[in-house]
Design an enzyme around this catalytic site. Structure first.
Site, PDB file in Angstrom:
ATOM      1  N   GLY A  17       0.768  -1.146   0.114  1.00  0.00           N
ATOM      2  CA  GLY A  17      -0.012  -0.010  -0.099  1.00  0.00           C
ATOM      3  C   GLY A  17       0.911   1.221  -0.099  1.00  0.00           C
ATOM      4  O   GLY A  17       1.897   1.260   0.669  1.00  0.00           O
ATOM      5  N   ARG A  78       0.872  -4.668  -5.033  1.00  0.00           N
ATOM      6  CA  ARG A  78       0.942  -6.102  -4.227  1.00  0.00           C
ATOM      7  C   ARG A  78       1.189  -7.221  -5.250  1.00  0.00           C
ATOM      8  O   ARG A  78       0.128  -7.299  -6.032  1.00  0.00           O
ATOM      9  CB  ARG A  78      -0.368  -6.049  -3.621  1.00  0.00           C
ATOM     10  CG  ARG A  78      -0.691  -5.277  -2.543  1.00  0.00           C
ATOM     11  CD  ARG A  78      -1.832  -5.380  -1.707  1.00  0.00           C
ATOM     12  NE  ARG A  78      -2.482  -4.256  -1.030  1.00  0.00           N
ATOM     13  CZ  ARG A  78      -1.849  -3.580   0.224  1.00  0.00           C
ATOM     14  NH1 ARG A  78      -0.568  -4.023   0.721  1.00  0.00           N
ATOM     15  NH2 ARG A  78      -2.652  -2.713   0.725  1.00  0.00           N
ATOM     16  N   ASP A 109       5.100  -5.489   5.869  1.00  0.00           N
ATOM     17  CA  ASP A 109       5.657  -6.776   6.241  1.00  0.00           C
ATOM     18  C   ASP A 109       5.644  -7.828   5.179  1.00  0.00           C
ATOM     19  O   ASP A 109       6.480  -8.461   4.862  1.00  0.00           O
ATOM     20  CB  ASP A 109       4.982  -7.335   7.483  1.00  0.00           C
ATOM     21  CG  ASP A 109       3.570  -7.280   7.432  1.00  0.00           C
ATOM     22  OD1 ASP A 109       3.014  -6.898   6.347  1.00  0.00           O
ATOM     23  OD2 ASP A 109       2.890  -8.002   8.207  1.00  0.00           O
ATOM     24  N   THR A 132       4.368   2.094   5.564  1.00  0.00           N
ATOM     25  CA  THR A 132       2.878   1.864   5.655  1.00  0.00           C
ATOM     26  C   THR A 132       2.185   2.840   6.882  1.00  0.00           C
ATOM     27  O   THR A 132       2.583   3.022   7.684  1.00  0.00           O
ATOM     28  CB  THR A 132       2.579   0.319   6.170  1.00  0.00           C
ATOM     29  OG1 THR A 132       1.443   0.044   6.536  1.00  0.00           O
ATOM     30  CG2 THR A 132       3.530  -0.136   7.422  1.00  0.00           C
ATOM     31  N   ASP A 134      -0.315   1.893   8.590  1.00  0.00           N
ATOM     32  CA  ASP A 134      -0.671   1.086   9.814  1.00  0.00           C
ATOM     33  C   ASP A 134       0.231   1.161  10.857  1.00  0.00           C
ATOM     34  O   ASP A 134      -0.233   0.781  12.137  1.00  0.00           O
ATOM     35  CB  ASP A 134      -0.750  -0.432   9.356  1.00  0.00           C
ATOM     36  CG  ASP A 134      -1.874  -0.580   8.443  1.00  0.00           C
ATOM     37  OD1 ASP A 134      -2.706   0.364   8.104  1.00  0.00           O
ATOM     38  OD2 ASP A 134      -2.119  -1.697   7.992  1.00  0.00           O
ATOM     39  N   ASP A 136       2.369  -0.787  12.156  1.00  0.00           N
ATOM     40  CA  ASP A 136       2.267  -2.127  12.841  1.00  0.00           C
ATOM     41  C   ASP A 136       3.613  -3.011  12.413  1.00  0.00           C
ATOM     42  O   ASP A 136       3.576  -4.217  12.683  1.00  0.00           O
ATOM     43  CB  ASP A 136       1.109  -2.756  12.159  1.00  0.00           C
ATOM     44  CG  ASP A 136       1.280  -3.287  10.663  1.00  0.00           C
ATOM     45  OD1 ASP A 136       2.278  -2.532  10.155  1.00  0.00           O
ATOM     46  OD2 ASP A 136       0.584  -3.943  10.113  1.00  0.00           O
ATOM     47  N   ARG A 178      -5.758  -2.809   9.073  1.00  0.00           N
ATOM     48  CA  ARG A 178      -6.204  -4.203   8.847  1.00  0.00           C
ATOM     49  C   ARG A 178      -6.109  -5.197  10.024  1.00  0.00           C
ATOM     50  O   ARG A 178      -6.955  -5.667  10.198  1.00  0.00           O
ATOM     51  CB  ARG A 178      -5.405  -4.801   7.620  1.00  0.00           C
ATOM     52  CG  ARG A 178      -5.963  -5.908   6.975  1.00  0.00           C
ATOM     53  CD  ARG A 178      -5.280  -6.319   5.671  1.00  0.00           C
ATOM     54  NE  ARG A 178      -3.864  -5.498   5.653  1.00  0.00           N
ATOM     55  CZ  ARG A 178      -3.169  -5.355   4.662  1.00  0.00           C
ATOM     56  NH1 ARG A 178      -3.788  -5.718   3.401  1.00  0.00           N
ATOM     57  NH2 ARG A 178      -2.003  -4.613   4.511  1.00  0.00           N
TER      58      ARG A 178
HETATM   59  O1  F6P Z   1      -1.696  -1.783   4.954  1.00  0.00           O
HETATM   60  C1  F6P Z   1      -2.013  -0.444   4.717  1.00  0.00           C
HETATM   61  C2  F6P Z   1      -3.600  -0.602   4.270  1.00  0.00           C
HETATM   62  O2  F6P Z   1      -3.985   0.916   3.923  1.00  0.00           O
HETATM   63  C3  F6P Z   1      -4.657  -1.098   5.352  1.00  0.00           C
HETATM   64  O3  F6P Z   1      -4.838  -0.193   6.828  1.00  0.00           O
HETATM   65  C4  F6P Z   1      -5.739  -1.518   4.649  1.00  0.00           C
HETATM   66  O4  F6P Z   1      -6.352  -2.367   5.206  1.00  0.00           O
HETATM   67  C5  F6P Z   1      -5.177  -1.881   3.411  1.00  0.00           C
HETATM   68  O5  F6P Z   1      -3.865  -1.337   3.304  1.00  0.00           O
HETATM   69  C6  F6P Z   1      -5.874  -1.637   2.061  1.00  0.00           C
HETATM   70  O6  F6P Z   1      -5.513  -2.242   1.166  1.00  0.00           O
HETATM   71  P1  F6P Z   1      -5.756  -1.921  -0.239  1.00  0.00           P
HETATM   72  O7  F6P Z   1      -5.505  -0.354  -0.758  1.00  0.00           O
HETATM   73  O8  F6P Z   1      -5.075  -2.639  -0.938  1.00  0.00           O
HETATM   74  O9  F6P Z   1      -7.429  -2.012  -0.491  1.00  0.00           O
END
Ligand code: F6P
Length: 329
Positions: A17, A78, A109, A132, A134, A136, A178
């Site tokens: 992301g 991804r 990660d 990220t 997050d 995390d 997430r």
């Molecule tokens: O990992 C970062 C994040 O923004 C999470 O908080 C979220 O769940 C996810 O990516 C969303 O991913 P995507 O943009 O691929 O839907």
């Protein structure tokens, strides 16, 4: 001391992301590399672009005027293909064609897991920069993008507070995260939310409503509840449905902030940590480190193995959650 004198050409890419501040990290990697006399290459769309050979040389001027921009100029993805040994082989061959002998990956990660396997299979030196929203990742107090995401969410909460107060409504506001509640916890505290629901903690709906009613007795007639998307008791919409069923007196509304939190100009703090981490990533790879993530702990740069960054969990400070409850009464 330069253990790996042979490193002359490095590739930098963003993966997973996007997060505000990634551009500041790319800028730092390119300019630090150029400072050390390296040839620096930008790899587009993360591991996907690596597989497809979407690799271009980058000069220090190519990263001018990007420090303040959200998203990532190198784009991101991804990659499912990189999870296969065939995909990684194709990626390695593409790097070989460009004589790239070191990598800096900016991501989370999943991106580091790919980097660790790649290093094990091909011996390719690789250093990670935590990017990220997050926050995390074990081994760093902050990840790039987290501060901006929290600031964006707090600004949204401030706006929702105006309408919640005007109508005496109960608002459930869902923020990203997430698997973890870092964004929710920080947003909730900074916006003075009535309750914060995160995956790391379970809460009984009756207890939650009692808590809100207690606030009501103190003439607080509206409420903001911040919910992390990965919340165990359900996401904001599921919780709102339950509240509407069991507590129909409340005028309950839902707002999902969603990807708004991922965009926008990075905060000063994100630009700063991204610059420090990008710089440290190049210094580290030149010193012979590999399969490690650059982190910042107690305002000091440190290195942590990909293994630890991926497998160890950074615990949420539950005292802060308790404090938020006390401050919201
Ligand atoms: O990992 C970062 C994040 O923004 C999470 O908080 C979220 O769940 C996810 O990516 C969303 O991913 P995507 O943009 O691929 O839907």
């Amino acid at each position: 001391m330069d253990k790996n004198k042979e490193i002359r050409r490095i590739g930098v890419f963003s993966s997973g992301g996007d997060a505000p501040g990634m551009n500041a990290a790319i800028r730092a990697v390119v300019r630090t590399g150029v400072y050390h006399g390296l040839d620096v290459f930008g790899i587009y769309r993360g591991y996907e672009g690596m597989i497809e050979g979407d690799i271009v040389p980058m000069s220090k001027r190519d990263v001018g005027n990007i420090i303040h921009r959200g998203g990532t100029v190198l784009k991101t993805a991804r990659s499912e293909r990189f999870k296969t040994s065939e995909g990684r082989k194709t990626a390695y061959e593409a790097l070989q064609r460009h004589k790239i002998d070191g990598l800096v990956v900016i991501g989370g990660d999943g991106s580091f897991t790919g980097g660790k396997i790649f290093h094990e299979e091909y011996g390719m030196p690789i250093i990670g920069v935590p990017g990220t929203i997050d926050n995390d990742l074990y081994g760093t107090d902050y990840t790039i993008g987290f501060d901006t995401a929290v600031n964006t969410a707090v600004e949204a909460l401030d706006r929702i507070r105006d309408t919640a107060e005007s109508h005496n409504r109960l608002f459930l506001v869902e923020v990203m995260g997430r698997d973890t509640g870092y964004i929710a916890l920080n947003t909730g505290i900074a916006s003075g939310a009535g309750a914060i629901l995160i995956p790391e903690s379970t809460i009984d709906l009756d207890v939650l409503m009692q808590h809100l009613e207690k606030s009501g007795k103190h003439k607080k007639l509206f409420s903001l509840i911040v919910v992390a998307e990965g919340n165990e008791n359900g996401n904001a919409q599921q919780l709102a449905n339950e509240i509407k069923k069991r507590f129909p007196d409340y005028d309950t509304k839902v707002t999902i902030i969603g990807h708004l939190q991922r965009g926008g100009s990075p905060s000063a703090m994100d630009r700063l940590i991204a610059s420090r981490m990008g710089y440290a990533a190049v210094e580290s790879i030149l010193q012979g480190h590999s399969s490690k993530m650059v982190g910042i702990q107690n305002n000091q740069i440190n290195l942590v193995s990909f293994d630890d960054a991926i497998n160890k969990s950074k615990e949420i400070d539950m005292l802060q959650l308790k404090m938020a409850g006390i401050l919201s009464l």
